[in-house]
Each structure stands twice: as C-alpha cells, then as structure tokens.
Design a protein around this motif. Sequence first.
Motif, PDB file in Angstrom:
ATOM      1  N   LEU A  40      59.966  21.246  72.350  1.00 24.43           N
ATOM      2  CA  LEU A  40      61.359  21.640  72.596  1.00 24.43           C
ATOM      3  C   LEU A  40      61.405  22.970  73.345  1.00 24.43           C
ATOM      4  O   LEU A  40      61.111  24.012  72.777  1.00 24.43           O
ATOM      5  N   PRO A  41      61.773  22.947  74.630  1.00 26.39           N
ATOM      6  CA  PRO A  41      61.736  24.179  75.416  1.00 26.39           C
ATOM      7  C   PRO A  41      62.902  25.128  75.138  1.00 26.39           C
ATOM      8  O   PRO A  41      62.872  26.266  75.550  1.00 26.39           O
ATOM      9  N   MET A  42      63.913  24.669  74.452  1.00 26.72           N
ATOM     10  CA  MET A  42      65.127  25.452  74.264  1.00 26.72           C
ATOM     11  C   MET A  42      65.307  25.865  72.808  1.00 26.72           C
ATOM     12  O   MET A  42      66.426  25.836  72.293  1.00 26.72           O
ATOM     13  N   GLY A  43      64.247  26.234  72.130  1.00 28.79           N
ATOM     14  CA  GLY A  43      64.316  26.541  70.712  1.00 28.79           C
ATOM     15  C   GLY A  43      65.323  27.608  70.342  1.00 28.79           C
ATOM     16  O   GLY A  43      66.060  27.472  69.363  1.00 28.79           O
ATOM     17  N   GLU A  44      65.406  28.667  71.143  1.00 34.35           N
ATOM     18  CA  GLU A  44      66.348  29.743  70.830  1.00 34.35           C
ATOM     19  C   GLU A  44      67.795  29.265  70.999  1.00 34.35           C
ATOM     20  O   GLU A  44      68.651  29.574  70.178  1.00 34.35           O
ATOM     21  N   GLU A  45      68.053  28.496  72.042  1.00 30.97           N
ATOM     22  CA  GLU A  45      69.406  27.997  72.276  1.00 30.97           C
ATOM     23  C   GLU A  45      69.808  26.985  71.192  1.00 30.97           C
ATOM     24  O   GLU A  45      70.940  26.985  70.721  1.00 30.97           O
ATOM     25  N   ILE A 107      79.318  29.574  71.585  1.00 30.48           N
ATOM     26  CA  ILE A 107      78.057  30.122  71.083  1.00 30.48           C
ATOM     27  C   ILE A 107      78.024  31.577  71.523  1.00 30.48           C
ATOM     28  O   ILE A 107      77.864  31.879  72.702  1.00 30.48           O
ATOM     29  N   THR A 108      78.208  32.462  70.567  1.00 34.25           N
ATOM     30  CA  THR A 108      78.417  33.877  70.867  1.00 34.25           C
ATOM     31  C   THR A 108      77.108  34.665  70.910  1.00 34.25           C
ATOM     32  O   THR A 108      76.050  34.175  70.505  1.00 34.25           O
ATOM     33  N   ASP A 109      77.235  35.913  71.349  1.00 32.21           N
ATOM     34  CA  ASP A 109      76.080  36.818  71.319  1.00 32.21           C
ATOM     35  C   ASP A 109      75.579  36.995  69.886  1.00 32.21           C
ATOM     36  O   ASP A 109      74.375  37.118  69.663  1.00 32.21           O
ATOM     37  N   ALA A 110      76.472  36.987  68.910  1.00 35.49           N
ATOM     38  CA  ALA A 110      76.067  37.120  67.505  1.00 35.49           C
ATOM     39  C   ALA A 110      75.228  35.919  67.072  1.00 35.49           C
ATOM     40  O   ALA A 110      74.239  36.085  66.335  1.00 35.49           O
ATOM     41  N   HIS A 111      75.582  34.718  67.509  1.00 33.83           N
ATOM     42  CA  HIS A 111      74.791  33.529  67.183  1.00 33.83           C
ATOM     43  C   HIS A 111      73.412  33.612  67.835  1.00 33.83           C
ATOM     44  O   HIS A 111      72.399  33.273  67.205  1.00 33.83           O
ATOM     45  N   ARG A 112      73.380  34.091  69.071  1.00 34.32           N
ATOM     46  CA  ARG A 112      72.095  34.213  69.778  1.00 34.32           C
ATOM     47  C   ARG A 112      71.216  35.290  69.133  1.00 34.32           C
ATOM     48  O   ARG A 112      70.000  35.117  69.014  1.00 34.32           O
ATOM     49  N   LEU A 113      71.825  36.376  68.703  1.00 29.77           N
ATOM     50  CA  LEU A 113      71.073  37.430  68.019  1.00 29.77           C
ATOM     51  C   LEU A 113      70.505  36.906  66.705  1.00 29.77           C
ATOM     52  O   LEU A 113      69.337  37.136  66.383  1.00 29.77           O
ATOM     53  N   ALA A 114      71.330  36.201  65.937  1.00 30.51           N
ATOM     54  CA  ALA A 114      70.860  35.615  64.673  1.00 30.51           C
ATOM     55  C   ALA A 114      69.700  34.655  64.937  1.00 30.51           C
ATOM     56  O   ALA A 114      68.718  34.627  64.176  1.00 30.51           O
ATOM     57  N   ALA A 115      69.783  33.893  66.019  1.00 29.04           N
ATOM     58  CA  ALA A 115      68.711  32.954  66.370  1.00 29.04           C
ATOM     59  C   ALA A 115      67.418  33.701  66.691  1.00 29.04           C
ATOM     60  O   ALA A 115      66.347  33.348  66.190  1.00 29.04           O
ATOM     61  N   ARG A 116      67.521  34.742  67.525  1.00 26.31           N
ATOM     62  CA  ARG A 116      66.320  35.524  67.876  1.00 26.31           C
ATOM     63  C   ARG A 116      65.684  36.140  66.643  1.00 26.31           C
ATOM     64  O   ARG A 116      64.465  36.121  66.474  1.00 26.31           O
TER      65      ARG A 116
END
Length: 126
Positions: A40-45, A107-116
């Motif tokens: 899965l190349p898009m794991g963070e997304e 999909i917000t910056d907060a969701h992306r930060l939580a993912a990272r």
Amino acid sequence: MKSDKIEEILEPGSERQRNNREERVREKFWSTLRKAANILPMGEEVTAAYYCALDKETPTRVRGTLLAALAYFVLPLDIVPDFILGLGFTDDLAVIMAAIGAVRSHITDAHRLAARQALAEKSDDI
C-alpha cells in the motif's frame, strides 16, 4: 474494478451500518495496515482517512463514505482476496482512493498529523 461497483461499496449506509463498520474498522485497521504496508503506497493518507472517519466533527455522510471504504479494506473477503500477494489489496486501494478523492477536503491537517504520529509510534509494528 468498475466504478459502479465502487459507488455501491462507498454508500454511507444507515446509522446502524455505519456503527457496525466503525466497530470493524476500529478492531482491524492496524492489523490490516500492517499486512498491506509493503504493498500500500498511500499508508499515511489511508491512516489520515481513518482518523477523519473516526472524528465526530466530520460530517456524517463523509464519515459514512470513509467507514465504508475502510470496512472494505479490513474485511478478509472481497473481490480480490487479500492473501493473493501483489494483487490482494489492489481492489481495496481503488475503493479507498475513490473515497479519499470524494471527501479529500474533509481530511484535515489534524487528521494528517495524527496519522503521521501514529505511524511513527507504530513504525516497528508496521
């Protein structure tokens, strides 16, 4: 995969269906992501979509769409079985990317930060 089949899979469903999907996704997301990590190349997304789907501030229809896609991802039986190396997650990826494309603005910056952060914490497991 035909787009009409993807649209059918991504139907947000009733409140009961969304609750059932949320429960399955919460139970199996991380173990499925671990299995798909090399493919899965898009794991963070995908992980950001997971956090968006669980966020009670996300609109119901968006949550429903993402939960439908993520439930498809975590279910062991789908159009192309996940155990087929190299192909098993391709249909899952198509469904997830269609869902993310449809609701990307939620999909917000907060969701992306939580993912990272979650991926960094779980990097040894994934």
